[in-house]
Scaffold this motif. Structure first.
Motif, PDB file in Angstrom:
ATOM      1  N   LEU A 116     -12.487  33.586 -70.776  1.00 38.66           N
ATOM      2  CA  LEU A 116     -11.593  32.736 -69.979  1.00 38.66           C
ATOM      3  C   LEU A 116     -11.120  33.452 -68.717  1.00 38.66           C
ATOM      4  CD1 LEU A 116      -9.472  31.094 -72.822  1.00 38.66           C
ATOM      5  CD2 LEU A 116     -11.123  29.959 -71.330  1.00 38.66           C
ATOM      6  N   LEU A 117     -11.126  34.784 -68.745  1.00 43.03           N
ATOM      7  CA  LEU A 117     -10.804  35.556 -67.544  1.00 43.03           C
ATOM      8  C   LEU A 117     -11.998  35.671 -66.600  1.00 43.03           C
ATOM      9  CD1 LEU A 117      -8.681  38.511 -68.998  1.00 43.03           C
ATOM     10  CD2 LEU A 117      -7.847  36.527 -67.720  1.00 43.03           C
ATOM     11  N   GLY A 118     -13.142  35.143 -67.024  1.00 42.05           N
ATOM     12  CA  GLY A 118     -14.316  35.165 -66.164  1.00 42.05           C
ATOM     13  C   GLY A 118     -15.152  36.418 -66.278  1.00 42.05           C
ATOM     14  N   ILE A 119     -15.016  37.140 -67.389  1.00 41.77           N
ATOM     15  CA  ILE A 119     -15.789  38.363 -67.609  1.00 41.77           C
ATOM     16  C   ILE A 119     -16.890  38.078 -68.622  1.00 41.77           C
ATOM     17  CG2 ILE A 119     -15.690  40.680 -68.644  1.00 41.77           C
ATOM     18  CD1 ILE A 119     -14.611  40.646 -65.886  1.00 41.77           C
ATOM     19  N   ALA A 142     -20.027  34.111 -75.883  1.00 43.89           N
ATOM     20  CA  ALA A 142     -20.668  35.385 -75.552  1.00 43.89           C
ATOM     21  C   ALA A 142     -21.908  35.170 -74.689  1.00 43.89           C
ATOM     22  CB  ALA A 142     -21.041  36.126 -76.828  1.00 43.89           C
ATOM     23  N   SER A 143     -22.069  36.018 -73.679  1.00 49.05           N
ATOM     24  CA  SER A 143     -23.287  35.988 -72.871  1.00 49.05           C
ATOM     25  C   SER A 143     -24.466  36.562 -73.636  1.00 49.05           C
ATOM     26  CB  SER A 143     -23.077  36.789 -71.579  1.00 49.05           C
ATOM     27  OG  SER A 143     -22.076  36.203 -70.778  1.00 49.05           O
ATOM     28  N   ARG A 144     -24.211  37.553 -74.488  1.00 41.19           N
ATOM     29  CA  ARG A 144     -25.238  38.182 -75.298  1.00 41.19           C
ATOM     30  C   ARG A 144     -24.618  38.586 -76.633  1.00 41.19           C
ATOM     31  NH1 ARG A 144     -29.903  40.369 -72.955  1.00 41.19           N
ATOM     32  NH2 ARG A 144     -29.278  38.930 -71.299  1.00 41.19           N
ATOM     33  N   ILE A 145     -25.393  38.515 -77.688  1.00 45.58           N
ATOM     34  CA  ILE A 145     -24.934  38.884 -79.021  1.00 45.58           C
ATOM     35  C   ILE A 145     -25.872  39.959 -79.548  1.00 45.58           C
ATOM     36  CG2 ILE A 145     -24.486  38.077 -81.373  1.00 45.58           C
ATOM     37  CD1 ILE A 145     -24.246  35.213 -79.970  1.00 45.58           C
TER      38      ILE A 145
END
Length: 332
Positions: A116-119, A142-145
């Motif tokens: 939510l913070l854009g990270i 998650a962008s990657r797991i």
């Protein structure tokens, strides 16, 4: 400015910290760690450490203050100063603009908050039945797991359904670069405990020793003397009796151990799932619980008869593969 990596290290046990330190060796970036654990004495250069306040002491005082928000989350207590402060510390670090991605090992709430913070977030997951609403939310954010075990031996449907966002990198061990010497094997029985707690008592272990007719070497928090480097003990033992935490299993693989694995009670049946995978693949004798004392001689005979192909757990190169997954997110 070279962007840094943020890293949330869960405080339960020692495995999350150990995993961060192993992967960090293969990252060419500085790391900002956030954890409720005390700052490690031997923290390498280039890694900073922010001690976060706990958010589970004291527990929420009002019964209507449901910290799970009806099952959407795992833990988000209302009106808790420690909870506010820990998230504020991570938000302040993100606000500097120096952090390019965040590794979360492990927390659904931290994953959600940072996204939510854009990270971008790289979530390190664990075995078990993680199909609840909170886990589904965390995986979606998650962008990657990163799954630190072998896809060939354990591929839960809830992860394979996520496609190429999940990287099964193999078991991550600090001993992956060492080579055990089978000529040095002794007749020792080693009990390798973890730092996450156990229901096995000293009386249970003493009864097992009597049943086998020889003393056991007890290593690990909750199991005896903590040894910073147990590799020599587990790589030369006749049989290693071990819990089923991810770091312990990866260390067994690196040591090419003949093992009896006994899952301890953990959320989402994490260790039970790992034990089932190891037993089903013939890598270890897998039990459901600590056995009666009179079973130990037969269990040791079964373990000695194993010829485990621990290469299947993919320990060699696992930390490097995890580091590449992190780099791919911070510098696409």
């Amino acid at each position: 400015m070279t962007q840094r990596i943020g890293w949330y290290v869960h405080h339960h046990g020692r495995g999350h910290l150990t995993r961060m330190l192993v992967i960090a060796r293969h990252l060419g970036r500085e790391i900002d760690c956030f954890s409720s654990l005390p700052r490690p004495d031997d923290l390498p250069p280039g890694i900073s450490w922010t001690v976060l306040p706990r958010d589970d002491h004291p527990a929420p005082s009002l019964p209507q203050d449901d910290p799970t928000v009806g099952g959407i989350l795992h833990w988000a207590p209302l009106r808790h100063e420690g909870h506010r402060s820990r998230f504020a510390a991570m938000a302040a670090a993100v606000a500097t603009g120096r952090i390019g991605a965040f590794v979360v090992d492990v927390s659904v709430e931290v994953t959600l908050f940072l996204r939510l913070l854009g990270i971008p977030v790289i979530a390190i997951t664990q075995p078990g039945e993680r199909v609840d609403e909170a886990h589904r939310l965390g995986y979606a954010m998650a962008s990657r797991i990163v799954a630190p075990w072998s896809h060939e031996l354990y591929a839960p449907a809830h992860l394979t359904a996520l496609g190429d966002r999940v990287a099964f990198v193999g078991g991550i061990s600090r001993f992956a670069d060492r080579v055990p010497d089978p000529r040095r094997r002794t007749d020792a029985i080693v009990l390798l405990g973890g730092g996450g707690g156990t229901a096995v008592s000293a009386d249970d272990v003493a009864a097992a020793e009597r049943a086998t007719g020889r003393p056991w070497t007890l290593l690990g928090a909750g199991a005896g003397q903590w040894r910073a480097d147990p590799f020599a003990a587990i790589s030369t033992a006749d049989v290693v009796v071990s819990w089923c935490g991810q770091n312990a299993v990866a260390d067994l693989a690196a040591a090419d151990a003949r093992a009896i694995v006994i899952p301890q009670d953990r959320p989402f049946d994490e260790q039970a799932a790992t034990a089932a995978a190891l037993g089903g693949s013939g890598l270890a004798v897998a039990l459901e619980r600590w056995p009666d004392a009179n079973r130990w001689p037969e269990l040791l005979d079964r373990a000695r008869a194993l010829q485990p192909d621990w290469d299947a757990w993919r320990v060699r190169g696992a930390a490097q593969r995890a580091a590449r997954e992190i780099e791919a997110v911070i510098a696409p």
